[in-house]
Design a protein around this motif. Structure first.
Motif, PDB file in Angstrom:
ATOM      1  N   TYR A 340       0.829  -1.197   0.000  1.00  0.00           N
ATOM      2  CA  TYR A 340       0.000   0.000   0.000  1.00  0.00           C
ATOM      3  C   TYR A 340       0.867   1.252   0.000  1.00  0.00           C
ATOM      4  N   GLN A 341       0.259   2.312  -0.482  1.00  0.00           N
ATOM      5  CA  GLN A 341       0.868   3.639  -0.467  1.00  0.00           C
ATOM      6  C   GLN A 341      -0.109   4.573   0.240  1.00  0.00           C
ATOM      7  N   ARG A 342       0.395   5.336   1.195  1.00  0.00           N
ATOM      8  CA  ARG A 342      -0.451   6.254   1.949  1.00  0.00           C
ATOM      9  C   ARG A 342       0.047   7.681   1.774  1.00  0.00           C
ATOM     10  N   LEU A 343      -0.900   8.569   1.593  1.00  0.00           N
ATOM     11  CA  LEU A 343      -0.616   9.995   1.512  1.00  0.00           C
ATOM     12  C   LEU A 343      -1.530  10.711   2.497  1.00  0.00           C
ATOM     13  N   PHE A 344      -0.938  11.519   3.363  1.00  0.00           N
ATOM     14  CA  PHE A 344      -1.714  12.329   4.305  1.00  0.00           C
ATOM     15  C   PHE A 344      -1.222  13.765   4.199  1.00  0.00           C
ATOM     16  N   TRP A 345      -2.176  14.687   3.956  1.00  0.00           N
ATOM     17  CA  TRP A 345      -1.849  16.093   3.845  1.00  0.00           C
ATOM     18  C   TRP A 345      -2.845  16.896   4.660  1.00  0.00           C
ATOM     19  N   ARG A 346      -2.328  17.813   5.474  1.00  0.00           N
ATOM     20  CA  ARG A 346      -3.180  18.682   6.286  1.00  0.00           C
ATOM     21  C   ARG A 346      -2.690  20.115   6.127  1.00  0.00           C
ATOM     22  N   TRP A 347      -3.648  21.019   5.912  1.00  0.00           N
ATOM     23  CA  TRP A 347      -3.360  22.446   5.784  1.00  0.00           C
ATOM     24  C   TRP A 347      -4.240  23.196   6.773  1.00  0.00           C
ATOM     25  N   ARG A 348      -3.618  24.046   7.558  1.00  0.00           N
ATOM     26  CA  ARG A 348      -4.350  24.775   8.588  1.00  0.00           C
ATOM     27  C   ARG A 348      -3.898  26.224   8.582  1.00  0.00           C
ATOM     28  N   VAL A 349      -4.860  27.156   8.579  1.00  0.00           N
ATOM     29  CA  VAL A 349      -4.554  28.577   8.656  1.00  0.00           C
ATOM     30  C   VAL A 349      -5.420  29.178   9.748  1.00  0.00           C
ATOM     31  N   GLN A 350      -4.838  30.098  10.497  1.00  0.00           N
ATOM     32  CA  GLN A 350      -5.538  30.686  11.636  1.00  0.00           C
ATOM     33  C   GLN A 350      -5.238  32.172  11.705  1.00  0.00           C
TER      34      GLN A 350
END
Length: 780
Positions: A340-350
């Motif tokens: 398997y190949q996993r990609l996790f991306w999170r973008w947060r602006v405050q």
């Protein structure tokens, strides 16, 4: 003259303790230095990765040096002998001051033992239970599992499809723990564990961590680099982690069948199982913050942080079956290769604005994307070494979410502070699965599938809370959260299911310090809920290789309703002079309605899945818990000035199901008691030794459809030895799971078959091995 303060030493073993040494101060004694006000930023552990800009002790040097020059010019005096002044922050003060009794575990404590996995670090925290079953890891509060403990990432629910080990431990600044629900997060019955990532800091950061480990003779390695600095009004940070792990999870499963009428055992089979995985991953965590003042004297702050993780893994499961009594099973060996190949991306602006009247407005947006591409092939051979199963599965799962938050806080007079906020979330999980089976002699009929699932959740929430301080000994929180959820589950193998759920959750909390000064009492009442997981709603079948009443196929239930719960939490915290520490005694009571449990369904006409396990709402459950936490130090003559620092916690938990019969109708997997002990001893020449013990009791749970699950007691020992040859550098050798017991689960199921009533029992034991780890933390 400038040798007034020549050394600042921050003792890592003492937690939040600052030590300042001075050599010559004729007119400034130790008490004057101890009474000086130092900024809290100075209280950092010795392994801090920061290059310090002028801190509190350095700032003391300027006025003190001037005073020293004036006095020395008039009446020189000989320098007194070297002295050590300690300024120690109370580790329990923040928890006592918080009305909700928020427990905070700082970065130094998370990294103290050289762990690289988040679950390993949290296993030592009082009140948290870490449950492992092979590669699966779950965190529990009050020993309540099955999703009743909500894991947050910077205040937002951890996206579905993102495993806990995807969060790099080094990327965290702290972990916050709250029992019960709150106005910010009502989707928590037992409580919340909030993972707070690192923020940019004005202190220049240059550090790296290296870890090498071995378990079951397999190597594990990780390297982390952290950079950061300030540029004008902006601060930036960058974290990079590379890891390569080879892991193995061996287990033994013994299945037995007994006829109720004759009492004789007709079948017994032993299965030696081995899950394995070889994964390589890279994690990147950039962050940026910018501040500026406005014309009114207030301050604006804009910050953003990102997480990107890519992982490539090759693993699988290998089963070897040995018949001990009765007819042999259909397959002797089963091998499933999993890539398997996993990609996790999170973008947060405050964006945040702090006004001069202490009013604060905050807006933030959070976007997450998780993708898993998986290819699997399972081969099964009978006892004549004939190939009887050849299954290929190609799967793709994508989780997407967008969360918007708006919060405003404003003081109302001198005793009230009003908070109001709104949230909007749009989440979606898409899953495509293509299964192809070969038609082989001696095997089951091929089950070729082409399934597509699409689950969407839209959430709207509004909350209001008043923080009231009637006097200097009392604080209260009165709030309410109104939430509405709309779910839409559709696919090509079932009819579309749409549901709407509404919840009004009041939150009442109070904190009171008696006039006698004996500690702080806290009391909280809240209402929360737990949503079904997508796999619990989607009517997709999960079929194991060997289907039996103790290892059935699983399918979702589109009609599943959320759990709703009332929670009552109470605690008492006080400083105890007898052992130089503090004590926390907490208790909880939960009433859970529409509790989600599994029921067993017999479907003999379905050859591939004659036994099916499905989630249902099974009435009401009650759960109680009691926890005692102690922290202190023991002075001894062996090492003068280096006390033995210790922590100890013990907890009791019980639950009961109202609509289930049997001697022990309870929630499964809730340990009745748990004990944790930690010892830390500072040694000469920069050495530090640590020892940890964890033990928990056996649990029993009778469940619907004549099922019973028992978890045997378990224990484990951890030890580490650290050496700090210079400031900012620590070498560490640690050993985990020393003399650890296996994780054993017993399953018993009573069924009615064509031959009459029968009882199936299964003993599943996940074996544990000692983990050796060598690590280096250093600044540069």
């Amino acid at each position: 003259m400038l040798d007034l303060i020549t050394l600042i030493n921050i003792d890592d073993s003492a937690g939040d303790r600052l030590q300042c040494r001075r050599r010559a101060a004729p007119a400034l004694d130790a008490r004057a230095v101890a009474d000086s006000t130092l900024p809290t930023r100075a209280a950092m552990p010795s392994s801090s990765p920061y290059r310090r800009r002028p801190s509190g002790c350095y700032l003391l040097a300027v006025p003190a040096a001037v005073w020293h020059a004036l006095v020395a010019a008039q009446s020189p005096a000989p320098a007194p002998p070297a002295q050590r002044v300690e300024i120690r922050a109370d580790p329990g003060s923040e928890r006592r001051a918080d009305v909700a009794g928020r427990q905070v575990v700082g970065r130094a404590d998370l990294l103290r033992h050289g762990d690289t996995q988040l679950a390993d670090a949290l296993q030592r925290v009082p009140g948290i239970t870490v449950e492992r079953r092979g590669q699966a890891v779950e965190l529990k509060l009050s020993a309540l599992g099955d999703g009743r403990t909500l894991v947050l990432l910077n205040g937002e629910p951890l996206p579905r499809g993102v495993p806990l080990d995807s969060i790099a431990l080094d990327s965290l600044e702290r972990v916050e723990i709250i029992n019960g629900a709150s106005v910010e997060t009502a989707q928590a019955i037992a409580g919340t564990i909030n993972l707070v990532t690192r923020r940019p800091t004005a202190l220049a950061t240059r550090d790296f961590r290296l870890s090498l480990a071995s378990e079951w003779g397999l190597p594990q390695a990780s390297a982390t680099l952290n950079l950061g600095d300030a540029v004008g009004a902006a601060t930036w940070g960058l974290g990079l982690t590379l890891s390569s792990d080879r892991r193995r999870w061996p287990a033994t499963d013994v299945l037995a069948r007994r006829d109720v009428g004759t009492g004789s055992e007709t079948q017994r089979t032993r299965t030696d199982k081995r899950e394995y995985d070889h994964s390589d991953a890279i994690s990147l965590n950039p962050r940026l913050s910018w501040k500026r003042g406005d014309e009114t004297g207030g301050q604006w702050q804009l910050s953003t942080d990102h997480s990107l993780r890519l992982a490539q893994a090759n693993g699988g499961v290998a089963d070897r079956r040995t018949p001990l009594r009765g007819p042999p099973p259909a397959q002797q060996t089963s091998d499933m290769a999993l890539n398997y190949q996993r990609l996790f991306w999170r973008w947060r602006v405050q964006a945040q604005h702090q006004a001069t009247d202490s009013a604060k407005t905050e807006a933030r947006a959070n976007i997450t994307y998780a993708r898993r591409d998986q290819q699997a092939r399972a081969l099964g051979y009978d006892f004549d070494q004939r190939l009887v199963q050849d299954t290929a599965v190609d799967g793709l799962a994508v989780d997407e979410s967008l969360v918007l938050n708006l919060n405003h806080q404003r003081p109302l007079g001198e005793t009230h502070r009003l908070s109001l906020g709104a949230e909007w979330e749009q989440a979606r999980r898409k899953e495509d699965r293509v299964q192809t089976e070969q038609d082989l002699p001696g095997g089951l009929p091929p089950d070729n599938l082409d399934e597509r699932f699409d689950a969407r959740v839209q959430r709207h929430a509004f909350y209001l809370q008043d923080e009231w301080a009637p006097d200097d000994r009392t604080a209260m929180q009165l709030g309410v959260r109104m939430e509405r959820l709309e779910t839409d589950s559709r696919g090509n193998v079932f009819d579309t299911v749409r549901q709407t759920h509404s919840l009004v959750g009041p939150v009442l909390r109070a904190s009171w310090r008696p006039g006698s000064g004996r500690g702080t009492v806290k009391l909280g009442l809240s209402r929360g809920f737990k949503l079904p997981a997508p796999r619990d709603v989607m009517p997709r079948r999960y079929v194991p290789i060997a289907v039996s009443p103790t290892s059935p196929a699983q399918s979702g239930n589109p009609d599943l309703q959320p759990e709703r719960a009332w929670s009552l939490d109470a605690s008492w915290q006080d400083k105890v002079a007898a052992f130089g520490g503090d004590m926390v005694l907490s208790a909880s009571l939960r009433r859970i309605d529409d509790v989600m449990l599994d029921r067993l369904i017999a479907q003999p006409a379905v050859l591939n899945a004659p036994w099916l396990l499905q989630r249902v709402n099974a009435g009401r459950a009650w759960s109680t818990g009691l926890t005692l936490e102690l922290r202190g130090q023991l002075e001894h003559t062996a090492l003068a000035g280096a006390p033995l620092r210790w922590t100890a916690s013990g907890s009791l938990a019980r639950s009961r199901l109202s609509d289930v019969t049997g001697p022990d109708p309870a929630l499964p997997g809730q340990a009745p008691w748990q004990l944790k002990i930690g010892l830390t001893q500072a040694l000469p020449r920069g050495w530090t030794a640590q020892l940890g013990l964890e033990a928990r009791g056996a649990s029993k749970a009778d469940l619907p459809t004549d099922r019973r699950i028992e978890n045997l007691s378990r224990h484990g020992l951890d030890a580490s030895l650290g050496w700090q040859p210079r400031r900012g550098q620590t070498w560490r050798l640690s050993v985990a799971q020393l003399a650890a017991s296996d994780d054993v689960t017993l399953r018993t199921v009573g069924v009615t078959e064509a031959g009459g009533a029968a009882v199936y029992t299964a003993r599943e034991a996940w074996h544990r091995d000692t983990v050796w780890r060598f690590g280096l933390d250093s600044t540069f």
